[in-house]
Design a protein around this motif. Sequence first.
Motif, PDB file in Angstrom:
ATOM      1  N   ALA A  87       0.839  -1.201   0.000  1.00 26.23           N
ATOM      2  CA  ALA A  87       0.000   0.000   0.000  1.00 26.23           C
ATOM      3  C   ALA A  87       0.878   1.256   0.000  1.00 26.23           C
ATOM      4  N   HIS A  88       1.948   1.246   0.813  1.00 30.55           N
ATOM      5  CA  HIS A  88       2.856   2.396   0.870  1.00 30.55           C
ATOM      6  C   HIS A  88       3.524   2.610  -0.484  1.00 30.55           C
ATOM      7  N   ASP A  89       3.990   1.527  -1.108  1.00 30.57           N
ATOM      8  CA  ASP A  89       4.627   1.629  -2.427  1.00 30.57           C
ATOM      9  C   ASP A  89       3.653   2.197  -3.452  1.00 30.57           C
ATOM     10  N   ARG A  90       2.402   1.765  -3.387  1.00 27.31           N
ATOM     11  CA  ARG A  90       1.404   2.287  -4.323  1.00 27.31           C
ATOM     12  C   ARG A  90       1.149   3.774  -4.102  1.00 27.31           C
ATOM     13  N   ARG A  91       1.072   4.184  -2.834  1.00 23.43           N
ATOM     14  CA  ARG A  91       0.876   5.606  -2.549  1.00 23.43           C
ATOM     15  C   ARG A  91       2.057   6.427  -3.048  1.00 23.43           C
ATOM     16  N   MET A  92       3.271   5.931  -2.836  1.00 20.87           N
ATOM     17  CA  MET A  92       4.456   6.655  -3.285  1.00 20.87           C
ATOM     18  C   MET A  92       4.501   6.727  -4.805  1.00 20.87           C
ATOM     19  N   LEU A  93       4.138   5.637  -5.489  1.00 19.65           N
ATOM     20  CA  LEU A  93       4.110   5.652  -6.951  1.00 19.65           C
ATOM     21  C   LEU A  93       3.094   6.683  -7.448  1.00 19.65           C
ATOM     22  N   LYS A  94       1.932   6.707  -6.827  1.00 17.09           N
ATOM     23  CA  LYS A  94       0.909   7.679  -7.215  1.00 17.09           C
ATOM     24  C   LYS A  94       1.430   9.095  -7.012  1.00 17.09           C
TER      25      LYS A  94
END
Length: 147
Positions: free
Chosen positions: A105-112
Motif C-alpha cells: 500500500a505504501h509503495d502504491r501511494r508513493m508511486l501515485k
Amino acid sequence: VLSMISTTKPAYEKSQARTFQIAVRNALDNPNQVMMERATKKYTDRAEDYYRTISMGESLDQATLTVNRTRARDVYKSRKAHEGEFAEAWESINLDQWKRNQKTAHDRRMLKKRVVEELERRRTSHQELEGEKAKQQTWRDMGAFDE
C-alpha cells in the motif's frame, strides 16, 4: 456425492442450484479449525486414552488413579502450551502478511505521488513553453504592427 437430476422448469433449476450450494457449503471445513485439530491431535488422543482409563477406574487402585490424574493434568497443560505456540505462530504469519500488505500500500501511494508530481512538472513546463512562444509571437507581431 450429490446426484443431480436436471429439470425443465427454471424455477426448479434455481431451487436446485441453491440446494446444491447449501449442501457444498455445509460439507466444507473451516481451515483454521482443521489446522488446530491437526496441531492438537496427539494431545486430544492422550486425553481420550486417559478418560477411557478413568472409566475403568473402579477396578484400579487409588495409586494408579492418582498417577492417571497427574498424567491427565500434564497432558492438559502441555496441550494448552502447544495451543499457545500454535496461536503465536498463526499470529506471526498474519503479522507478516499484514506488513507485506502495508508495504504494498505504501509503495502504491508513493508511486501515485511520483506520477502526480511528474504530471504536474510536465504541465508547468508545457505552460512555460507555451507562454514563452506567445511572448515571442507578440514581440514579432508588435514589430509588424509598428511598420
